[in-house]
Motif scaffolding. Structure first.
Motif, PDB file in Angstrom:
ATOM      1  N   ALA A 189      -1.008   7.914  10.913  1.00  0.00           N
ATOM      2  CA  ALA A 189      -1.777   6.512  10.318  1.00  0.00           C
ATOM      3  C   ALA A 189      -0.866   5.079  10.920  1.00  0.00           C
ATOM      4  O   ALA A 189      -1.527   4.453  11.371  1.00  0.00           O
ATOM      5  CB  ALA A 189      -1.992   6.938   8.824  1.00  0.00           C
ATOM      6  N   THR A 190       0.275   5.531  11.113  1.00  0.00           N
ATOM      7  CA  THR A 190       1.220   4.277  11.664  1.00  0.00           C
ATOM      8  C   THR A 190       0.522   4.019  13.378  1.00  0.00           C
ATOM      9  O   THR A 190       0.669   2.045  13.229  1.00  0.00           O
ATOM     10  CB  THR A 190       2.520   4.557  12.053  1.00  0.00           C
ATOM     11  N   ARG A 191       0.954   5.272  13.786  1.00  0.00           N
ATOM     12  CA  ARG A 191       0.011   4.309  15.498  1.00  0.00           C
ATOM     13  C   ARG A 191      -1.391   4.203  15.393  1.00  0.00           C
ATOM     14  O   ARG A 191      -1.565   2.729  16.162  1.00  0.00           O
ATOM     15  CB  ARG A 191      -0.419   5.868  16.080  1.00  0.00           C
TER      16      ARG A 191
ATOM     17  N   MET B  96       1.946  14.223   5.394  1.00  0.00           N
ATOM     18  CA  MET B  96       0.975  14.183   4.839  1.00  0.00           C
ATOM     19  C   MET B  96      -0.241  15.026   5.137  1.00  0.00           C
ATOM     20  O   MET B  96      -0.143  15.584   6.625  1.00  0.00           O
ATOM     21  CB  MET B  96       0.325  12.278   4.778  1.00  0.00           C
ATOM     22  N   PRO B  97      -1.053  16.020   4.476  1.00  0.00           N
ATOM     23  CA  PRO B  97      -1.932  16.779   5.400  1.00  0.00           C
ATOM     24  C   PRO B  97      -3.042  15.624   5.958  1.00  0.00           C
ATOM     25  O   PRO B  97      -2.940  14.607   6.289  1.00  0.00           O
ATOM     26  CB  PRO B  97      -2.836  17.694   3.344  1.00  0.00           C
ATOM     27  N   GLY B  98      -3.830  16.512   6.826  1.00  0.00           N
ATOM     28  CA  GLY B  98      -4.563  16.060   7.079  1.00  0.00           C
ATOM     29  C   GLY B  98      -4.345  14.728   8.800  1.00  0.00           C
ATOM     30  O   GLY B  98      -3.168  15.572   9.476  1.00  0.00           O
ATOM     31  N   ALA B  99      -4.676  13.792   8.901  1.00  0.00           N
ATOM     32  CA  ALA B  99      -3.763  12.934   9.385  1.00  0.00           C
ATOM     33  C   ALA B  99      -2.133  12.014   9.066  1.00  0.00           C
ATOM     34  O   ALA B  99      -2.304  12.270   8.086  1.00  0.00           O
ATOM     35  CB  ALA B  99      -4.705  11.671   9.651  1.00  0.00           C
TER      36      ALA B  99
ATOM     37  N   LEU C 218       0.657  -0.979  -0.630  1.00  0.00           N
ATOM     38  CA  LEU C 218       0.372  -0.059   0.119  1.00  0.00           C
ATOM     39  C   LEU C 218       0.987   1.571  -0.042  1.00  0.00           C
ATOM     40  O   LEU C 218       1.570   1.432   0.838  1.00  0.00           O
ATOM     41  CB  LEU C 218      -1.234  -0.045   1.400  1.00  0.00           C
ATOM     42  N   LEU C 219       0.489   2.036  -0.588  1.00  0.00           N
ATOM     43  CA  LEU C 219       1.794   3.482  -1.034  1.00  0.00           C
ATOM     44  C   LEU C 219       0.228   4.347   0.011  1.00  0.00           C
ATOM     45  O   LEU C 219      -0.600   4.844  -0.373  1.00  0.00           O
ATOM     46  CB  LEU C 219       1.720   4.038  -2.309  1.00  0.00           C
ATOM     47  N   ALA C 220       1.105   5.550   0.065  1.00  0.00           N
ATOM     48  CA  ALA C 220       0.368   6.699   0.950  1.00  0.00           C
ATOM     49  C   ALA C 220       1.491   7.654   1.266  1.00  0.00           C
ATOM     50  O   ALA C 220       2.973   7.573   1.861  1.00  0.00           O
ATOM     51  CB  ALA C 220       0.198   6.301   2.675  1.00  0.00           C
ATOM     52  N   ASP C 221       1.366   8.722   0.503  1.00  0.00           N
ATOM     53  CA  ASP C 221       1.935   9.880   0.525  1.00  0.00           C
ATOM     54  C   ASP C 221       0.926  10.705  -0.786  1.00  0.00           C
ATOM     55  O   ASP C 221      -0.173  10.524  -1.597  1.00  0.00           O
ATOM     56  CB  ASP C 221       3.201   9.624  -0.903  1.00  0.00           C
ATOM     57  N   ASP C 222       0.488  12.285  -0.454  1.00  0.00           N
ATOM     58  CA  ASP C 222       0.088  13.255  -0.714  1.00  0.00           C
ATOM     59  C   ASP C 222       0.788  13.691  -2.246  1.00  0.00           C
ATOM     60  O   ASP C 222      -0.028  14.057  -2.881  1.00  0.00           O
ATOM     61  CB  ASP C 222       0.354  13.895  -0.113  1.00  0.00           C
ATOM     62  N   GLN C 223       2.185  13.622  -2.790  1.00  0.00           N
ATOM     63  CA  GLN C 223       1.893  13.639  -4.270  1.00  0.00           C
ATOM     64  C   GLN C 223       1.936  12.361  -4.770  1.00  0.00           C
ATOM     65  O   GLN C 223       2.357  11.667  -5.526  1.00  0.00           O
ATOM     66  CB  GLN C 223       3.721  13.700  -4.531  1.00  0.00           C
TER      67      GLN C 223
ATOM     68  N   GLY D 239      -3.094  10.184   5.550  1.00  0.00           N
ATOM     69  CA  GLY D 239      -3.100   9.365   6.640  1.00  0.00           C
ATOM     70  C   GLY D 239      -4.399   8.634   6.934  1.00  0.00           C
ATOM     71  O   GLY D 239      -4.187   7.150   6.900  1.00  0.00           O
ATOM     72  N   ALA D 240      -5.077   9.359   7.082  1.00  0.00           N
ATOM     73  CA  ALA D 240      -6.711   8.466   7.005  1.00  0.00           C
ATOM     74  C   ALA D 240      -6.965   7.656   6.152  1.00  0.00           C
ATOM     75  O   ALA D 240      -7.530   6.581   6.289  1.00  0.00           O
ATOM     76  CB  ALA D 240      -7.748   9.747   7.320  1.00  0.00           C
ATOM     77  N   GLU D 241      -6.615   8.335   5.236  1.00  0.00           N
ATOM     78  CA  GLU D 241      -6.779   7.343   4.118  1.00  0.00           C
ATOM     79  C   GLU D 241      -5.984   5.870   4.133  1.00  0.00           C
ATOM     80  O   GLU D 241      -6.893   4.800   3.360  1.00  0.00           O
ATOM     81  CB  GLU D 241      -6.475   7.838   2.307  1.00  0.00           C
ATOM     82  N   ALA D 242      -4.912   6.059   4.042  1.00  0.00           N
ATOM     83  CA  ALA D 242      -3.813   5.421   4.777  1.00  0.00           C
ATOM     84  C   ALA D 242      -4.448   4.014   5.447  1.00  0.00           C
ATOM     85  O   ALA D 242      -4.591   2.802   5.184  1.00  0.00           O
ATOM     86  CB  ALA D 242      -2.463   5.645   4.894  1.00  0.00           C
ATOM     87  N   VAL D 243      -5.185   4.257   6.761  1.00  0.00           N
ATOM     88  CA  VAL D 243      -5.677   3.298   7.568  1.00  0.00           C
ATOM     89  C   VAL D 243      -7.357   2.301   6.700  1.00  0.00           C
ATOM     90  O   VAL D 243      -6.779   1.510   7.322  1.00  0.00           O
ATOM     91  CB  VAL D 243      -6.151   4.273   8.885  1.00  0.00           C
TER      92      VAL D 243
END
Length: 226
Positions: A66-68, A58-61, A6-11, A37-41
Protein backbone atom coordinates in the motif's frame (compact mmCIF):
# COMPACT_ATOMS: atom_id res chain seq x y z
CA UNK A 1 -4.74 24.12 9.90
CA UNK A 2 -6.18 20.67 10.61
CA UNK A 3 -4.01 17.61 9.93
CA UNK A 4 -6.08 14.98 8.12
CA UNK A 5 -5.22 11.43 9.18
CA UNK A 6 -6.06 8.06 7.63
CA UNK A 7 -5.80 4.98 9.85
CA UNK A 8 -4.84 1.63 8.28
CA UNK A 9 -4.76 -1.37 10.62
CA UNK A 10 -6.52 -4.74 10.52
CA UNK A 11 -7.34 -4.58 14.24
CA UNK A 12 -10.61 -2.69 14.74
CA UNK A 13 -9.97 -2.15 18.44
CA UNK A 14 -6.60 -0.56 17.75
CA UNK A 15 -8.05 1.68 15.03
CA UNK A 16 -10.73 2.78 17.47
CA UNK A 17 -8.12 3.68 20.07
CA UNK A 18 -6.11 5.64 17.50
CA UNK A 19 -9.24 7.47 16.36
CA UNK A 20 -10.12 8.57 19.88
CA UNK A 21 -6.56 9.78 20.45
CA UNK A 22 -6.23 11.64 17.15
CA UNK A 23 -9.71 13.19 17.24
CA UNK A 24 -9.05 14.48 20.75
CA UNK A 25 -6.43 16.87 19.35
CA UNK A 26 -7.70 20.28 18.17
CA UNK A 27 -5.39 20.29 15.14
CA UNK A 28 -6.14 16.77 13.89
CA UNK A 29 -9.00 14.71 12.51
CA UNK A 30 -9.42 11.14 11.28
CA UNK A 31 -10.82 11.13 7.75
CA UNK A 32 -11.02 7.36 7.25
CA UNK A 33 -10.21 3.87 8.50
CA UNK A 34 -8.91 0.95 6.45
CA UNK A 35 -8.62 -2.71 7.46
CA UNK A 36 -6.19 -3.70 4.70
CA UNK A 37 -3.74 -2.20 2.24
CA UNK A 38 -6.07 -2.09 -0.75
CA UNK A 39 -8.65 -0.16 1.24
CA UNK A 40 -5.94 2.17 2.51
CA UNK A 41 -4.95 3.05 -1.06
CA UNK A 42 -8.58 3.58 -2.08
CA UNK A 43 -9.31 5.83 0.89
CA UNK A 44 -6.06 7.74 0.39
CA UNK A 45 -7.15 8.55 -3.16
CA UNK A 46 -10.63 9.46 -1.97
CA UNK A 47 -9.69 11.68 0.97
CA UNK A 48 -6.09 12.78 0.20
CA UNK A 49 -5.04 12.77 3.87
CA UNK A 50 -1.95 14.56 5.12
CA UNK A 51 -0.73 11.48 7.00
CA UNK A 52 -1.47 7.76 6.78
CA UNK A 53 -0.75 5.67 9.87
CA UNK A 54 -0.04 2.35 8.16
CA UNK A 55 0.21 -1.03 9.84
CA UNK A 56 2.90 -2.99 8.03
CA UNK A 57 1.27 -6.41 8.46
CA UNK A 58 -2.30 -6.67 7.16
CA UNK A 59 -4.20 -9.35 5.24
CA UNK A 60 -4.32 -9.17 1.46
CA UNK A 61 -2.38 -6.15 0.29
CA UNK A 62 -0.08 -5.38 3.23
CA UNK A 63 1.21 -2.03 4.40
CA UNK A 64 4.35 -2.30 2.30
CA UNK A 65 2.42 -2.77 -0.95
CA UNK A 66 0.00 0.00 0.00
CA UNK A 67 2.83 2.40 0.81
CA UNK A 68 4.44 1.71 -2.54
CA UNK A 69 1.19 2.38 -4.40
CA UNK A 70 0.47 5.59 -2.50
CA UNK A 71 4.00 6.90 -3.01
CA UNK A 72 3.91 6.10 -6.72
CA UNK A 73 0.63 7.96 -7.29
CA UNK A 74 1.39 11.54 -8.45
CA UNK A 75 -2.00 12.66 -7.12
CA UNK A 76 -0.86 11.70 -3.63
CA UNK A 77 2.49 13.48 -3.69
CA UNK A 78 1.78 15.35 -0.46
CA UNK A 79 0.55 12.30 1.47
CA UNK A 80 3.00 11.11 4.11
CA UNK A 81 3.01 7.51 5.31
CA UNK A 82 4.12 6.60 8.83
CA UNK A 83 4.59 2.87 9.28
CA UNK A 84 3.25 1.29 12.47
CA UNK A 85 5.02 -1.88 13.50
CA UNK A 86 5.06 -4.18 16.51
CA UNK A 87 8.74 -4.87 15.97
CA UNK A 88 10.82 -1.79 15.31
CA UNK A 89 13.83 -3.92 14.34
CA UNK A 90 12.27 -5.26 11.18
CA UNK A 91 13.68 -5.40 7.66
CA UNK A 92 10.20 -4.62 6.33
CA UNK A 93 10.53 -1.16 7.85
CA UNK A 94 13.48 -0.37 5.60
CA UNK A 95 11.62 -1.79 2.62
CA UNK A 96 8.79 0.59 3.50
CA UNK A 97 11.20 3.53 3.59
CA UNK A 98 12.47 2.50 0.19
CA UNK A 99 8.85 2.34 -0.98
CA UNK A 100 8.31 5.93 0.08
CA UNK A 101 7.33 5.95 3.75
CA UNK A 102 8.36 8.99 5.77
CA UNK A 103 9.28 7.02 8.85
CA UNK A 104 8.13 4.43 11.34
CA UNK A 105 6.76 4.15 14.84
CA UNK A 106 6.51 1.20 17.20
CA UNK A 107 3.01 0.27 18.33
CA UNK A 108 4.29 0.32 21.88
CA UNK A 109 5.01 4.06 21.66
CA UNK A 110 3.41 6.49 24.08
CA UNK A 111 0.35 8.46 22.90
CA UNK A 112 2.35 11.68 22.90
CA UNK A 113 4.94 10.07 20.61
CA UNK A 114 2.23 9.01 18.15
CA UNK A 115 0.74 12.51 18.04
CA UNK A 116 4.20 14.03 17.61
CA UNK A 117 4.91 11.56 14.79
CA UNK A 118 1.80 12.73 12.95
CA UNK A 119 2.81 16.39 13.29
CA UNK A 120 6.41 15.69 12.25
CA UNK A 121 5.32 13.76 9.16
CA UNK A 122 2.69 16.34 8.23
CA UNK A 123 5.40 19.00 8.42
CA UNK A 124 7.46 17.15 5.81
CA UNK A 125 10.16 15.95 8.17
CA UNK A 126 11.36 12.37 8.51
CA UNK A 127 10.36 10.37 11.53
CA UNK A 128 13.82 8.95 12.03
CA UNK A 129 15.56 9.38 15.34
CA UNK A 130 19.35 9.20 15.53
CA UNK A 131 19.05 5.82 17.26
CA UNK A 132 16.78 4.47 14.56
CA UNK A 133 18.98 5.78 11.77
CA UNK A 134 22.24 4.48 13.18
CA UNK A 135 20.76 1.19 14.31
CA UNK A 136 17.85 -0.22 12.34
CA UNK A 137 18.32 1.65 9.07
CA UNK A 138 22.05 1.02 8.75
CA UNK A 139 21.88 -2.60 9.83
CA UNK A 140 19.05 -3.65 7.59
CA UNK A 141 20.14 -1.71 4.54
CA UNK A 142 23.33 -3.74 4.83
CA UNK A 143 21.63 -7.09 5.49
CA UNK A 144 18.55 -6.60 3.33
CA UNK A 145 20.26 -5.45 0.14
CA UNK A 146 20.78 -7.49 -2.97
CA UNK A 147 24.33 -8.40 -2.07
CA UNK A 148 25.89 -6.42 -4.92
CA UNK A 149 27.09 -3.44 -2.90
CA UNK A 150 26.17 0.21 -3.56
CA UNK A 151 23.58 0.99 -6.21
CA UNK A 152 25.53 2.47 -9.18
CA UNK A 153 22.53 4.53 -10.29
CA UNK A 154 22.21 6.06 -6.83
CA UNK A 155 25.95 6.71 -6.65
CA UNK A 156 25.96 8.41 -10.05
CA UNK A 157 23.18 10.79 -9.03
CA UNK A 158 25.31 11.99 -6.12
CA UNK A 159 27.49 13.70 -8.72
CA UNK A 160 24.83 16.40 -9.00
CA UNK A 161 25.45 17.45 -5.41
CA UNK A 162 27.90 20.13 -4.34
CA UNK A 163 30.57 19.28 -1.81
CA UNK A 164 28.63 20.98 0.95
CA UNK A 165 25.40 19.22 0.00
CA UNK A 166 27.21 15.87 0.25
CA UNK A 167 28.53 16.85 3.68
CA UNK A 168 25.02 17.72 4.81
CA UNK A 169 23.65 14.46 3.37
CA UNK A 170 26.19 12.47 5.41
CA UNK A 171 25.01 14.28 8.54
CA UNK A 172 21.34 13.68 7.69
CA UNK A 173 22.11 9.97 7.26
CA UNK A 174 23.64 10.06 10.74
CA UNK A 175 20.26 11.05 12.14
CA UNK A 176 21.24 14.61 13.06
CA UNK A 177 18.76 17.48 13.14
CA UNK A 178 19.29 20.69 11.19
CA UNK A 179 20.39 22.48 14.34
CA UNK A 180 22.93 19.75 15.13
CA UNK A 181 24.24 19.77 11.57
CA UNK A 182 24.54 23.56 11.67
CA UNK A 183 26.65 23.33 14.81
CA UNK A 184 28.84 20.58 13.37
CA UNK A 185 29.48 22.43 10.09
CA UNK A 186 29.59 25.93 11.59
CA UNK A 187 26.74 27.28 9.46
CA UNK A 188 23.23 28.51 10.19
CA UNK A 189 20.24 26.14 10.48
CA UNK A 190 18.65 28.01 7.57
CA UNK A 191 21.68 27.24 5.41
CA UNK A 192 21.43 23.57 6.36
CA UNK A 193 17.73 23.53 5.48
CA UNK A 194 18.54 25.04 2.08
CA UNK A 195 21.17 22.37 1.40
CA UNK A 196 18.79 19.62 2.49
CA UNK A 197 16.04 20.92 0.22
CA UNK A 198 18.41 21.21 -2.74
CA UNK A 199 19.72 17.69 -2.16
CA UNK A 200 16.15 16.37 -2.04
CA UNK A 201 15.33 18.10 -5.32
CA UNK A 202 18.47 16.87 -7.09
CA UNK A 203 18.09 13.30 -5.87
CA UNK A 204 14.33 13.10 -6.35
CA UNK A 205 13.72 12.40 -2.66
CA UNK A 206 10.23 12.89 -1.25
CA UNK A 207 11.53 13.80 2.19
CA UNK A 208 14.36 13.43 4.67
CA UNK A 209 13.73 9.72 5.15
CA UNK A 210 14.40 9.11 1.47
CA UNK A 211 17.69 11.01 1.75
CA UNK A 212 18.80 8.57 4.43
CA UNK A 213 18.00 5.60 2.22
CA UNK A 214 19.81 7.14 -0.76
CA UNK A 215 22.88 7.90 1.35
CA UNK A 216 23.22 4.26 2.36
CA UNK A 217 22.20 2.67 -0.95
CA UNK A 218 24.63 4.85 -2.91
CA UNK A 219 27.53 3.91 -0.66
CA UNK A 220 28.07 7.50 0.48
CA UNK A 221 27.57 6.29 4.05
CA UNK A 222 28.69 2.84 5.11
CA UNK A 223 26.63 0.95 7.71
CA UNK A 224 28.45 0.15 10.88
CA UNK A 225 28.63 -3.46 11.87
CA UNK A 226 28.80 -3.09 15.62
Amino acid sequence: MTIRVLLADDQALLRSAFRVLVDSEPDMEVVGEAADGAEAVRLAREHTPDVVLMDIRMPGADGLAATRRISADPRLGQVRVVILTTFEVDDHVVQALRAGASGFLGKGSEPAELLNAIRVAAGGEALLSPAATKGLIARFLAQGGDGHGPDPARAERLGALTGREREVLVQVAGGHSNDEIAERLAVSPLTVKTHVNRAMAKLGARDRAQLVVIAYESGLVRPRTE
